[in-house]
Design an enzyme around this catalytic site. Structure first.
Site, mmCIF file in Angstrom:
data_model
loop_
_atom_site.group_PDB
_atom_site.id
_atom_site.type_symbol
_atom_site.label_atom_id
_atom_site.label_comp_id
_atom_site.label_asym_id
_atom_site.label_seq_id
_atom_site.Cartn_x
_atom_site.Cartn_y
_atom_site.Cartn_z
ATOM 1 N N GLU A 144 70.327 70.009 24.486
ATOM 2 C CA GLU A 144 70.074 71.151 25.370
ATOM 3 C C GLU A 144 69.718 72.389 24.561
ATOM 4 O O GLU A 144 70.405 72.744 23.612
ATOM 5 C CB GLU A 144 71.300 71.428 26.248
ATOM 6 C CG GLU A 144 71.667 70.271 27.180
ATOM 7 C CD GLU A 144 70.605 69.986 28.239
ATOM 8 O OE1 GLU A 144 69.688 70.811 28.436
ATOM 9 O OE2 GLU A 144 70.698 68.911 28.877
ATOM 10 N N CYS B 24 78.377 71.489 33.508
ATOM 11 C CA CYS B 24 77.917 71.359 32.115
ATOM 12 C C CYS B 24 77.258 72.645 31.624
ATOM 13 O O CYS B 24 77.575 73.137 30.540
ATOM 14 C CB CYS B 24 76.960 70.175 31.969
ATOM 15 S SG CYS B 24 77.827 68.598 32.063
ATOM 16 N N HIS C 145 73.571 66.227 26.567
ATOM 17 C CA HIS C 145 73.776 65.361 27.734
ATOM 18 C C HIS C 145 73.476 63.903 27.353
ATOM 19 O O HIS C 145 72.537 63.645 26.598
ATOM 20 C CB HIS C 145 72.831 65.758 28.879
ATOM 21 C CG HIS C 145 73.436 66.686 29.885
ATOM 22 N ND1 HIS C 145 72.924 67.945 30.141
ATOM 23 C CD2 HIS C 145 74.508 66.546 30.719
ATOM 24 C CE1 HIS C 145 73.665 68.526 31.084
ATOM 25 N NE2 HIS C 145 74.633 67.708 31.446
HETATM 26 N N1 PCA Z 1 78.089 66.227 33.918
HETATM 27 C C1 PCA Z 1 78.041 67.333 34.858
HETATM 28 C C2 PCA Z 1 79.397 67.963 34.766
HETATM 29 C C3 PCA Z 1 80.264 67.009 34.024
HETATM 30 C C4 PCA Z 1 79.344 66.021 33.475
HETATM 31 O O1 PCA Z 1 79.656 65.116 32.706
HETATM 32 C C5 PCA Z 1 76.873 68.278 34.652
HETATM 33 O O2 PCA Z 1 75.827 67.853 34.128
HETATM 34 O O3 PCA Z 1 76.981 69.453 35.000
#
Ligand code: PCA
Length: 216
Positions: free
Chosen positions: A84, A147, A173
């Protein structure tokens, strides 16, 4: 004399949205205790909740004083490890979090800037991942759920510290596991990918040598 190696804090989230697992936690948990580039990896779970996650992250940083923090979350629908680039100052949830909160168009920090960039060397990390053959990409949005909220709060926390005490931080992610649906990635690849990305972050001081043109 304290000879303990500096720490890297890796966080993963608990399951949310009716799921029974969250691959982000399984992946970072597998790395807990490993030694990497003169550092010790420490994995911790944070709740998929707007308030609870930030509280727990702040506590972990206070207690463990890490040199580097990488928060990891699950992004269903993505097929690659997503490095990210940017955390934005907004919470806009389409489902309730694990504490029942569902903020809509609420800033993460009303006094904070619109966004923060990751301070991880994401292009160098991308190249390191590509060399292993594990699908990876730079992502321009971590969404507007928990997140992104944690990513923004982390960068805000880091920015407020003096330069001398500054820690490096960012967000990654991971896709679903095969048992959760498609597209997916095997847990072993996530674990390997996170290890390679973390090692690269520890060994790369500035993300300048790699022009975007060199990376597809
Ligand atoms: N993914 C979510 C919140 C927790 C997670 O593992 C997100 O992408 O916001």
């Amino acid at each position: 004399m304290n000879t303990a190696p500096p720490r890297v804090l890796l966080t993963g989230f608990d399951a949310f949205g009716g799921a029974s697992l969250n691959p982000s936690w399984l992946a970072v948990q597998a790395l807990n205790g490993e030694a990497l580039a003169g550092h010790k990896l420490l994995a911790a779970q944070i709740p998929t909740a707007f308030s609870g996650s930030v509280r727990e992250l702040a506590r972990l940083v206070r207690v463990h004083k890490p040199a580097l923090v990488i928060c990891v979350g699950q992004a269903g629908g993505r097929s690659a490890i997503s490095l990210e680039r940017i955390a934005i100052n907004i919470a806009d949830a389409s489902i309730a979090d694990n504490e029942g909160a569902q903020p809509v168009d609420v800033p993460v920090n009303p006094k904070g800037p619109a966004a923060y960039f990751s301070t991880l060397p994401i292009k160098a990390m991308l190249l390191a991942l590509q060399k292993t053959g594990i699908p990876a990409e730079v992502s321009q949005t971590a969404g507007t759920f928990v997140c992104n909220h944690v990513f923004y709060a982390l960068m805000n926390m880091i920015a407020k510290r003096g330069k001398a005490a500054r820690i490096r931080g960012g967000f990654i992610h991971v896709p679903w596991l095969p048992e959760q649906g498609r597209p997916s990635m095997e847990l072993a690849d996530m674990v390997k990918g996170l290890r390679v990305a973390t090692e690269c972050a520890l060994l790369t001081s500035a993300d300048t040598a790699l022009g975007a043109g060199r990376i597809s």
